[in-house]
Scaffold this motif. Structure first.
Motif, PDB file in Angstrom:
ATOM      1  N   ASN A  83       0.857  -1.176   0.000  1.00  0.00           N
ATOM      2  CA  ASN A  83       0.000   0.000   0.000  1.00  0.00           C
ATOM      3  C   ASN A  83       0.897   1.229   0.000  1.00  0.00           C
ATOM      4  O   ASN A  83       1.509   1.566   1.006  1.00  0.00           O
ATOM      5  CB  ASN A  83      -0.911  -0.005   1.228  1.00  0.00           C
ATOM      6  CG  ASN A  83      -1.877   1.144   1.234  1.00  0.00           C
ATOM      7  OD1 ASN A  83      -1.615   2.200   0.681  1.00  0.00           O
ATOM      8  ND2 ASN A  83      -3.008   0.941   1.885  1.00  0.00           N
ATOM      9  N   HIS A 106      -8.841   3.250  11.872  1.00  0.00           N
ATOM     10  CA  HIS A 106      -8.388   2.313  10.844  1.00  0.00           C
ATOM     11  C   HIS A 106      -7.675   1.092  11.445  1.00  0.00           C
ATOM     12  O   HIS A 106      -7.330   0.162  10.730  1.00  0.00           O
ATOM     13  CB  HIS A 106      -7.460   3.024   9.857  1.00  0.00           C
ATOM     14  CG  HIS A 106      -8.181   3.981   8.961  1.00  0.00           C
ATOM     15  ND1 HIS A 106      -9.003   4.971   9.432  1.00  0.00           N
ATOM     16  CD2 HIS A 106      -8.205   4.095   7.614  1.00  0.00           C
ATOM     17  CE1 HIS A 106      -9.501   5.656   8.416  1.00  0.00           C
ATOM     18  NE2 HIS A 106      -9.023   5.141   7.302  1.00  0.00           N
ATOM     19  N   GLY A 121     -10.406  -4.152   6.439  1.00  0.00           N
ATOM     20  CA  GLY A 121     -11.537  -3.396   5.927  1.00  0.00           C
ATOM     21  C   GLY A 121     -11.218  -1.943   5.631  1.00  0.00           C
ATOM     22  O   GLY A 121     -11.985  -1.246   4.977  1.00  0.00           O
ATOM     23  N   ARG A 122     -10.079  -1.462   6.102  1.00  0.00           N
ATOM     24  CA  ARG A 122      -9.673  -0.070   5.890  1.00  0.00           C
ATOM     25  C   ARG A 122      -8.385   0.035   5.073  1.00  0.00           C
ATOM     26  O   ARG A 122      -7.855   1.116   4.873  1.00  0.00           O
ATOM     27  CB  ARG A 122      -9.428   0.625   7.239  1.00  0.00           C
ATOM     28  CG  ARG A 122     -10.606   0.651   8.154  1.00  0.00           C
ATOM     29  CD  ARG A 122     -11.617   1.692   7.683  1.00  0.00           C
ATOM     30  NE  ARG A 122     -12.658   1.886   8.664  1.00  0.00           N
ATOM     31  CZ  ARG A 122     -12.855   3.022   9.313  1.00  0.00           C
ATOM     32  NH1 ARG A 122     -12.103   4.060   9.086  1.00  0.00           N
ATOM     33  NH2 ARG A 122     -13.827   3.118  10.188  1.00  0.00           N
ATOM     34  N   PHE A 124      -7.714  -0.613   1.815  1.00  0.00           N
ATOM     35  CA  PHE A 124      -7.791  -0.116   0.440  1.00  0.00           C
ATOM     36  C   PHE A 124      -8.307   1.324   0.460  1.00  0.00           C
ATOM     37  O   PHE A 124      -9.499   1.593   0.344  1.00  0.00           O
ATOM     38  CB  PHE A 124      -8.646  -1.050  -0.427  1.00  0.00           C
ATOM     39  CG  PHE A 124      -8.010  -2.392  -0.580  1.00  0.00           C
ATOM     40  CD1 PHE A 124      -7.032  -2.595  -1.527  1.00  0.00           C
ATOM     41  CD2 PHE A 124      -8.350  -3.437   0.264  1.00  0.00           C
ATOM     42  CE1 PHE A 124      -6.407  -3.824  -1.658  1.00  0.00           C
ATOM     43  CE2 PHE A 124      -7.735  -4.667   0.143  1.00  0.00           C
ATOM     44  CZ  PHE A 124      -6.757  -4.864  -0.817  1.00  0.00           C
ATOM     45  N   CYS A 125      -7.394   2.258   0.608  1.00  0.00           N
ATOM     46  CA  CYS A 125      -7.682   3.663   0.880  1.00  0.00           C
ATOM     47  C   CYS A 125      -8.642   4.294  -0.126  1.00  0.00           C
ATOM     48  O   CYS A 125      -9.513   5.080   0.243  1.00  0.00           O
ATOM     49  CB  CYS A 125      -6.387   4.462   0.894  1.00  0.00           C
ATOM     50  SG  CYS A 125      -5.144   3.761   1.990  1.00  0.00           S
ATOM     51  N   MET A 126      -8.473   3.970  -1.402  1.00  0.00           N
ATOM     52  CA  MET A 126      -9.242   4.642  -2.452  1.00  0.00           C
ATOM     53  C   MET A 126     -10.725   4.247  -2.455  1.00  0.00           C
ATOM     54  O   MET A 126     -11.502   4.786  -3.228  1.00  0.00           O
ATOM     55  CB  MET A 126      -8.649   4.350  -3.833  1.00  0.00           C
ATOM     56  CG  MET A 126      -7.198   4.709  -3.960  1.00  0.00           C
ATOM     57  SD  MET A 126      -6.865   6.425  -3.540  1.00  0.00           S
ATOM     58  CE  MET A 126      -5.107   6.459  -3.722  1.00  0.00           C
ATOM     59  N   GLN A 127     -11.105   3.311  -1.600  1.00  0.00           N
ATOM     60  CA  GLN A 127     -12.527   2.999  -1.480  1.00  0.00           C
ATOM     61  C   GLN A 127     -13.269   4.189  -0.888  1.00  0.00           C
ATOM     62  O   GLN A 127     -14.434   4.407  -1.197  1.00  0.00           O
ATOM     63  CB  GLN A 127     -12.753   1.794  -0.565  1.00  0.00           C
ATOM     64  CG  GLN A 127     -12.314   0.497  -1.146  1.00  0.00           C
ATOM     65  CD  GLN A 127     -12.568  -0.658  -0.209  1.00  0.00           C
ATOM     66  OE1 GLN A 127     -12.843  -1.729  -0.654  1.00  0.00           O
ATOM     67  NE2 GLN A 127     -12.488  -0.468   1.094  1.00  0.00           N
ATOM     68  N   CYS A 128     -12.614   4.933  -0.015  1.00  0.00           N
ATOM     69  CA  CYS A 128     -13.265   6.054   0.683  1.00  0.00           C
ATOM     70  C   CYS A 128     -12.626   7.399   0.390  1.00  0.00           C
ATOM     71  O   CYS A 128     -13.316   8.410   0.310  1.00  0.00           O
ATOM     72  CB  CYS A 128     -13.235   5.816   2.192  1.00  0.00           C
ATOM     73  SG  CYS A 128     -14.048   4.300   2.703  1.00  0.00           S
ATOM     74  N   HIS A 129     -11.313   7.431   0.275  1.00  0.00           N
ATOM     75  CA  HIS A 129     -10.586   8.683   0.077  1.00  0.00           C
ATOM     76  C   HIS A 129     -10.411   8.919  -1.416  1.00  0.00           C
ATOM     77  O   HIS A 129      -9.787   8.114  -2.097  1.00  0.00           O
ATOM     78  CB  HIS A 129      -9.230   8.630   0.777  1.00  0.00           C
ATOM     79  CG  HIS A 129      -9.351   8.367   2.246  1.00  0.00           C
ATOM     80  ND1 HIS A 129      -9.639   9.363   3.146  1.00  0.00           N
ATOM     81  CD2 HIS A 129      -9.254   7.220   2.955  1.00  0.00           C
ATOM     82  CE1 HIS A 129      -9.698   8.843   4.364  1.00  0.00           C
ATOM     83  NE2 HIS A 129      -9.468   7.541   4.273  1.00  0.00           N
ATOM     84  N   VAL A 130     -10.941  10.026  -1.907  1.00  0.00           N
ATOM     85  CA  VAL A 130     -10.892  10.302  -3.337  1.00  0.00           C
ATOM     86  C   VAL A 130      -9.978  11.482  -3.626  1.00  0.00           C
ATOM     87  O   VAL A 130      -9.861  12.414  -2.835  1.00  0.00           O
ATOM     88  CB  VAL A 130     -12.295  10.573  -3.916  1.00  0.00           C
ATOM     89  CG1 VAL A 130     -13.166   9.346  -3.812  1.00  0.00           C
ATOM     90  CG2 VAL A 130     -12.958  11.744  -3.227  1.00  0.00           C
TER      91      VAL A 130
END
Length: 150
Positions: A83, A106, A121-122, A124-130
């Motif tokens: 990551n 996290h 569950g936390r 994969f950063c790009m799931q939430c942080h854009v």
């Protein structure tokens, strides 16, 4: 009766499989709804949007909104084993890189137990942080920021 229903379902499934067309020999013949060729190769999306590199903390628009990424992130790989975000935002590196630390939330699993590493569950950063971009809205948007977050 249950066995009869299972047999009927199996026959229907087999019939569906028999009626399916054979797999396409080449991915190049498959097209998206926009008529772009679909393949396993990552396509150039630079003409859709340009990432903004603002370099500063961006304001949030609603309570509990994940922080926005103020820099380009398209070259930040996140895989099961690596990551790139953690190079700067991990607790051990944040001070040296002058980057915000990952939130303590996290490091909790779904049951609320504290973990010594980032929760799966936390991870994969790009799931939430854009990342911010100059993309034009696809539809009219009348969204208003929460007044108290100015």
């Amino acid at each position: 009766m249950k066995r009869a229903l299972q047999n009927i379902a199996l026959c229907l499934f087999a019939g569906l499989l028999a009626g399916m067309p054979p797999a396409l020999a080449s991915d190049a013949s498959v097209k998206s709804l926009r008529q772009n060729p679909v393949s396993g190769v990552e396509q150039d999306t630079s003409h859709y949007r340009q990432e903004l590199d603002v370099g500063a903390t961006l304001p949030r628009d609603f309570v509990q909104q994940p922080p926005l990424v103020p820099h380009a992130s398209s070259n930040y790989p996140v895989t099961l084993k690596f990551n790139k975000c953690l190079d700067c935002h991990s607790w051990g590196r944040a001070q040296a890189t002058q980057s915000p630390k990952i939130s303590i939330t996290h490091f909790r699993d779904a049951q609320g137990r504290e973990l010594s590493t980032v929760s799966p569950g936390r991870y994969f950063c790009m799931q939430c942080h854009v990342t911010q971009s100059d993309a034009k809205p696809l539809v009219e948007n009348i969204f208003q920021r929460v007044p108290g977050l100015n």
